[in-house]
Design a protein around this motif. Structure first.
Motif, PDB file in Angstrom:
ATOM      1  N   HIS A 376    -103.312-103.529   0.002  1.00 29.65           N
ATOM      2  CA  HIS A 376    -102.359-102.533   0.478  1.00 29.65           C
ATOM      3  C   HIS A 376    -100.977-102.891  -0.050  1.00 29.65           C
ATOM      4  O   HIS A 376    -100.704-104.047  -0.414  1.00 29.65           O
ATOM      5  CB  HIS A 376    -102.361-102.429   2.011  1.00 29.65           C
ATOM      6  N   LEU A 377    -100.109-101.908  -0.090  1.00 29.34           N
ATOM      7  CA  LEU A 377     -98.755-102.081  -0.606  1.00 29.34           C
ATOM      8  C   LEU A 377     -97.839-102.604   0.498  1.00 29.34           C
ATOM      9  O   LEU A 377     -97.828-102.079   1.610  1.00 29.34           O
ATOM     10  CB  LEU A 377     -98.221-100.737  -1.117  1.00 29.34           C
ATOM     11  N   ASP A 378     -97.074-103.647   0.184  1.00 27.01           N
ATOM     12  CA  ASP A 378     -96.046-104.127   1.096  1.00 27.01           C
ATOM     13  C   ASP A 378     -94.817-103.235   0.905  1.00 27.01           C
ATOM     14  O   ASP A 378     -94.003-103.446   0.009  1.00 27.01           O
ATOM     15  CB  ASP A 378     -95.704-105.591   0.792  1.00 27.01           C
ATOM     16  N   ARG A 379     -94.700-102.222   1.746  1.00 31.94           N
ATOM     17  CA  ARG A 379     -93.644-101.222   1.563  1.00 31.94           C
ATOM     18  C   ARG A 379     -92.245-101.797   1.776  1.00 31.94           C
ATOM     19  O   ARG A 379     -91.254-101.201   1.328  1.00 31.94           O
ATOM     20  CB  ARG A 379     -93.884-100.039   2.497  1.00 31.94           C
ATOM     21  N   SER A 380     -92.147-102.942   2.448  1.00 29.23           N
ATOM     22  CA  SER A 380     -90.825-103.546   2.630  1.00 29.23           C
ATOM     23  C   SER A 380     -90.245-104.021   1.303  1.00 29.23           C
ATOM     24  O   SER A 380     -89.038-104.283   1.195  1.00 29.23           O
ATOM     25  CB  SER A 380     -90.910-104.717   3.610  1.00 29.23           C
ATOM     26  N   VAL A 420     -96.386 -97.905  -8.276  1.00 27.83           N
ATOM     27  CA  VAL A 420     -96.491 -97.769  -6.827  1.00 27.83           C
ATOM     28  C   VAL A 420     -97.493 -96.678  -6.461  1.00 27.83           C
ATOM     29  O   VAL A 420     -98.310 -96.837  -5.548  1.00 27.83           O
ATOM     30  CB  VAL A 420     -95.103 -97.481  -6.207  1.00 27.83           C
ATOM     31  N   LEU A 421     -97.462 -95.567  -7.191  1.00 29.81           N
ATOM     32  CA  LEU A 421     -98.429 -94.492  -6.942  1.00 29.81           C
ATOM     33  C   LEU A 421     -99.858 -94.990  -7.151  1.00 29.81           C
ATOM     34  O   LEU A 421    -100.770 -94.651  -6.386  1.00 29.81           O
ATOM     35  CB  LEU A 421     -98.148 -93.299  -7.859  1.00 29.81           C
ATOM     36  N   ALA A 422    -100.059 -95.810  -8.187  1.00 30.19           N
ATOM     37  CA  ALA A 422    -101.395 -96.356  -8.461  1.00 30.19           C
ATOM     38  C   ALA A 422    -101.852 -97.258  -7.313  1.00 30.19           C
ATOM     39  O   ALA A 422    -103.032 -97.244  -6.928  1.00 30.19           O
ATOM     40  CB  ALA A 422    -101.384 -97.124  -9.781  1.00 30.19           C
ATOM     41  N   ILE A 423    -100.922 -98.034  -6.746  1.00 28.96           N
ATOM     42  CA  ILE A 423    -101.276 -98.921  -5.634  1.00 28.96           C
ATOM     43  C   ILE A 423    -101.650 -98.103  -4.400  1.00 28.96           C
ATOM     44  O   ILE A 423    -102.659 -98.364  -3.736  1.00 28.96           O
ATOM     45  CB  ILE A 423    -100.109 -99.868  -5.301  1.00 28.96           C
ATOM     46  N   VAL A 424    -100.838 -97.102  -4.099  1.00 27.92           N
ATOM     47  CA  VAL A 424    -101.075 -96.271  -2.915  1.00 27.92           C
ATOM     48  C   VAL A 424    -102.431 -95.574  -2.985  1.00 27.92           C
ATOM     49  O   VAL A 424    -103.139 -95.422  -1.985  1.00 27.92           O
ATOM     50  CB  VAL A 424     -99.947 -95.229  -2.760  1.00 27.92           C
ATOM     51  N   ASP A 425    -102.823 -95.158  -4.190  1.00 24.57           N
ATOM     52  CA  ASP A 425    -104.082 -94.430  -4.366  1.00 24.57           C
ATOM     53  C   ASP A 425    -105.294 -95.353  -4.469  1.00 24.57           C
ATOM     54  O   ASP A 425    -106.416 -94.891  -4.673  1.00 24.57           O
ATOM     55  CB  ASP A 425    -104.010 -93.554  -5.622  1.00 24.57           C
ATOM     56  N   SER A 426    -105.073 -96.673  -4.369  1.00 25.92           N
ATOM     57  CA  SER A 426    -106.165 -97.639  -4.557  1.00 25.92           C
ATOM     58  C   SER A 426    -106.484 -98.350  -3.249  1.00 25.92           C
ATOM     59  O   SER A 426    -105.574 -98.688  -2.475  1.00 25.92           O
ATOM     60  CB  SER A 426    -105.781 -98.674  -5.621  1.00 25.92           C
ATOM     61  N   GLU A 427    -107.771 -98.579  -3.016  1.00 24.65           N
ATOM     62  CA  GLU A 427    -108.190 -99.291  -1.810  1.00 24.65           C
ATOM     63  C   GLU A 427    -108.592-100.732  -2.097  1.00 24.65           C
ATOM     64  O   GLU A 427    -108.601-101.560  -1.195  1.00 24.65           O
ATOM     65  CB  GLU A 427    -109.360 -98.555  -1.159  1.00 24.65           C
ATOM     66  N   THR A 428    -108.957-101.015  -3.344  1.00 26.50           N
ATOM     67  CA  THR A 428    -109.386-102.361  -3.713  1.00 26.50           C
ATOM     68  C   THR A 428    -108.707-102.789  -5.005  1.00 26.50           C
ATOM     69  O   THR A 428    -108.091-101.976  -5.704  1.00 26.50           O
ATOM     70  CB  THR A 428    -110.907-102.434  -3.917  1.00 26.50           C
ATOM     71  N   VAL A 429    -108.868-104.072  -5.337  1.00 30.01           N
ATOM     72  CA  VAL A 429    -108.337-104.582  -6.607  1.00 30.01           C
ATOM     73  C   VAL A 429    -108.956-103.817  -7.780  1.00 30.01           C
ATOM     74  O   VAL A 429    -108.275-103.451  -8.737  1.00 30.01           O
ATOM     75  CB  VAL A 429    -108.617-106.092  -6.740  1.00 30.01           C
ATOM     76  N   GLY A 430    -110.249-103.544  -7.701  1.00 29.67           N
ATOM     77  CA  GLY A 430    -110.928-102.804  -8.770  1.00 29.67           C
ATOM     78  C   GLY A 430    -110.351-101.412  -8.948  1.00 29.67           C
ATOM     79  O   GLY A 430    -110.154-100.947 -10.076  1.00 29.67           O
ATOM     80  N   LEU A 432    -107.315-100.475  -8.269  1.00 27.08           N
ATOM     81  CA  LEU A 432    -105.991-100.602  -8.862  1.00 27.08           C
ATOM     82  C   LEU A 432    -106.084-100.857 -10.367  1.00 27.08           C
ATOM     83  O   LEU A 432    -105.343-100.260 -11.155  1.00 27.08           O
ATOM     84  CB  LEU A 432    -105.213-101.730  -8.178  1.00 27.08           C
ATOM     85  N   LEU A 433    -107.007-101.730 -10.769  1.00 27.19           N
ATOM     86  CA  LEU A 433    -107.176-101.993 -12.203  1.00 27.19           C
ATOM     87  C   LEU A 433    -107.550-100.726 -12.955  1.00 27.19           C
ATOM     88  O   LEU A 433    -107.008-100.438 -14.028  1.00 27.19           O
ATOM     89  CB  LEU A 433    -108.237-103.072 -12.416  1.00 27.19           C
ATOM     90  N   GLU A 434    -108.470 -99.941 -12.374  1.00 26.33           N
ATOM     91  CA  GLU A 434    -108.874 -98.687 -13.024  1.00 26.33           C
ATOM     92  C   GLU A 434    -107.699 -97.725 -13.131  1.00 26.33           C
ATOM     93  O   GLU A 434    -107.500 -97.074 -14.168  1.00 26.33           O
ATOM     94  CB  GLU A 434    -110.023 -98.038 -12.244  1.00 26.33           C
ATOM     95  N   ALA A 435    -106.919 -97.628 -12.068  1.00 24.10           N
ATOM     96  CA  ALA A 435    -105.761 -96.732 -12.078  1.00 24.10           C
ATOM     97  C   ALA A 435    -104.733 -97.169 -13.123  1.00 24.10           C
ATOM     98  O   ALA A 435    -104.132 -96.337 -13.816  1.00 24.10           O
ATOM     99  CB  ALA A 435    -105.132 -96.683 -10.697  1.00 24.10           C
ATOM    100  N   LEU A 436    -104.518 -98.464 -13.242  1.00 22.19           N
ATOM    101  CA  LEU A 436    -103.559 -98.969 -14.220  1.00 22.19           C
ATOM    102  C   LEU A 436    -104.047 -98.739 -15.646  1.00 22.19           C
ATOM    103  O   LEU A 436    -103.261 -98.395 -16.538  1.00 22.19           O
ATOM    104  CB  LEU A 436    -103.304-100.466 -13.984  1.00 22.19           C
ATOM    105  N   VAL A 437    -105.336 -98.909 -15.866  1.00 20.30           N
ATOM    106  CA  VAL A 437    -105.901 -98.668 -17.200  1.00 20.30           C
ATOM    107  C   VAL A 437    -105.760 -97.196 -17.578  1.00 20.30           C
ATOM    108  O   VAL A 437    -105.401 -96.856 -18.703  1.00 20.30           O
ATOM    109  CB  VAL A 437    -107.382 -99.115 -17.256  1.00 20.30           C
TER     110      VAL A 437
END
Length: 469
Positions: A376-380, A420-430, A432-437
């Motif tokens: 999850h994203l640390d929004r602070s 940040v959008l990629a992190i928010v839309d991701s539930e797992t490390v996998g 997030l990696l897919e979103a970044l790719v």
């Protein structure tokens, strides 16, 4: 009053010239006022690979040959021990003749279209009632502009509001000639002083002594004797009192400080008119160029996007504060390495170094999350900050990295808002990696993901890869 321009820059050193050149390239009309004509006497300057990169970015690589630069692969050090040690010099280490370097920069400004007033000393700057500035020259002539860049070094032109960053320090320097001079840079610590020296093409060996400012009143003004005694204490020049010849000894302030009013609605201070680092940082030319490049974008934003003036000023103020803190921590740590660190001169310069340093756990010591690890994203850590974006300062989303809280608005060239959008839309490390790719990260996806986790921007659960047995 003659010659109304968009900008007047006072001071023809690296900060002033790079400011004038950058602003001229941005399409503004610029006048540069410099008191000296041609190369002026100056302390020898050490430069690093960072300066080479900056000059390359500006298309000014050839200026180093005009400045008589001299590269070094080795240097001598007498700092942490009483004996001399020879080390590899940092990449790109070199010295240059600052007088020739500054004169070459002025010539480049003129060639680029900057109006240059050489041999004219600016004495006063007065705000005009209709807006802008009138700069009064020593001969009574007046130059006008809408914006003023104070690049007049430590002396400055505008009123000062300086916050001292450490003990007051004085530098005494001279050029030496004679047989047996060192052929590479040297740095040495003494009981209550330290010294640095290096060969400078065509000028001899430049040796500089750094001591407490209070030493001058105690000496009744005998600069030469303080200088010679200090160099003897550090053993910078082994044949000091035999076959070597010392030129005129010159004194200049070398204290670290920050001007708390470095930018306003119609002025900006650059280089050493805005900020000075401890000389141990050896950041003279590098700092001036960095400051000037940032300042030119700030000025361009203020003049062409008045609605963004507050953002531009905030950016510059925050930049100065961050650089002051970073260099203070670094120099305190280096002072603390001295073999004389327990003596008063050294204690006053390394006090607080350990407390100020903020050390993160090494990333390699953390367990490696598996692809299915929830995140999850640390929004602070997500904030909006002013950033350099091309030719303007703009507010951008950024993340506060690590325990130092350094704002980062771009990561691997990718705007943080997209990450940040990629992190928010991701539930797992996998995920997030897919979103970044899929996004702009491409082959950098694993590095970007690892950085986000290491810096605490992305929080992971306790489900991690178990070490192999």
């Amino acid at each position: 009053m003659t010659g109304l321009t968009d900008v007047i820059v006072v001071g023809g050193g690296p900060a002033g010239c790079i400011s004038a050149l950058a602003l001229c390239r941005l399409g503004l009309s610029v006048r540069l006022i410099e008191e000296h004509v041609g190369a002026r006497p100056h302390v020898g300057e050490a430069i690093s690979v960072a300066v080479l990169r900056q000059l390359h970015d500006l298309g000014l690589e050839g200026i180093l040959d005009r400045a008589g630069w001299q590269r070094f692969s080795r240097c001598d050090e007498r700092w942490a021990t009483e004996s001399w040690i020879t080390r590899d010099a940092p990449p790109g280490a070199a010295t240059l003749d600052r007088g020739r370097f500054d004169a070459a920069l002025v010539d480049i400004c003129r060639e680029a279209g900057v109006v240059v007033d050489l041999g004219r000393r600016a004495t006063t700057a007065i705000r005009r009632s209709e807006g802008g500035w009138s700069v009064i020259l020593a001969d009574g002539e007046v130059r006008g502009a809408n914006f003023l860049v104070d690049a007049a070094g430590r002396r400055g032109l505008l009123p000062k509001s300086r916050r001292w960053q450490g003990p007051r320090t004085i530098a005494l320097y001279a050029y030496w000639s004679g047989a047996g001079l060192p052929d590479r840079p040297r740095i040495a610590a003494g009981g209550g002083v330290w010294s640095w020296g290096a060969p400078v093409a065509d000028l001899g060996f430049n040796a500089t002594l750094f001591t407490d400012r209070q030493a001058l009143p105690r000496s009744r003004g005998d600069l030469r004797q303080i200088y010679l005694d200090g160099l003897a204490d550090t053993d910078l020049l082994p044949q000091l009192r035999t076959v070597l010849s010392c030129g005129q000894v010159t004194a200049c302030d070398a204290s670290a400080w920050l001007d708390e009013e470095a930018v306003g609605r119609d002025y900006i201070k650059v280089g050493e008119a805005a900020q000075s680092f401890d000389p141990l940082a050896s950041m003279g030319v590098q700092h001036c160029i960095q400051s000037a490049r940032s300042a030119s974008v700030v000025v361009n934003t203020i003049l062409r996007r008045p609605g963004s003036q507050a953002v531009a000023r905030q950016y510059y103020e925050q930049r100065l504060e961050r650089s002051a803190w970073t260099h203070a921590v670094a120099t305190k740590e280096i002072y603390g390495r001295s073999v004389h660190a327990e003596k008063p001169f050294w204690r006053s310069r390394c006090a607080g170094g350990a407390a100020a340093a903020r050390v993160e756990a090494h990333p390699m010591s953390r367990p490696k999350p598996v692809l299915s690890t929830p995140i999850h994203l640390d929004r602070s850590r997500v904030v909006e900050v002013p950033c350099l974006c091309g030719d303007f300062v703009e507010p951008r989303l950024a993340v506060l990295a690590g325990t130092e809280g350094e704002p980062v608005a771009f990561l691997g060239g990718i705007p943080i808002d997209m990450i940040v959008l990629a992190i928010v839309d991701s539930e797992t490390v996998g995920d997030l990696l897919e979103a970044l790719v899929r996004g702009q990260a491409g082959t950098q996806a694993h590095r970007v993901c690892g950085w986000l986790i290491d810096k605490g921007v992305v929080q992971v659960s306790a489900v991690c890869e178990q070490p192999r047995r």
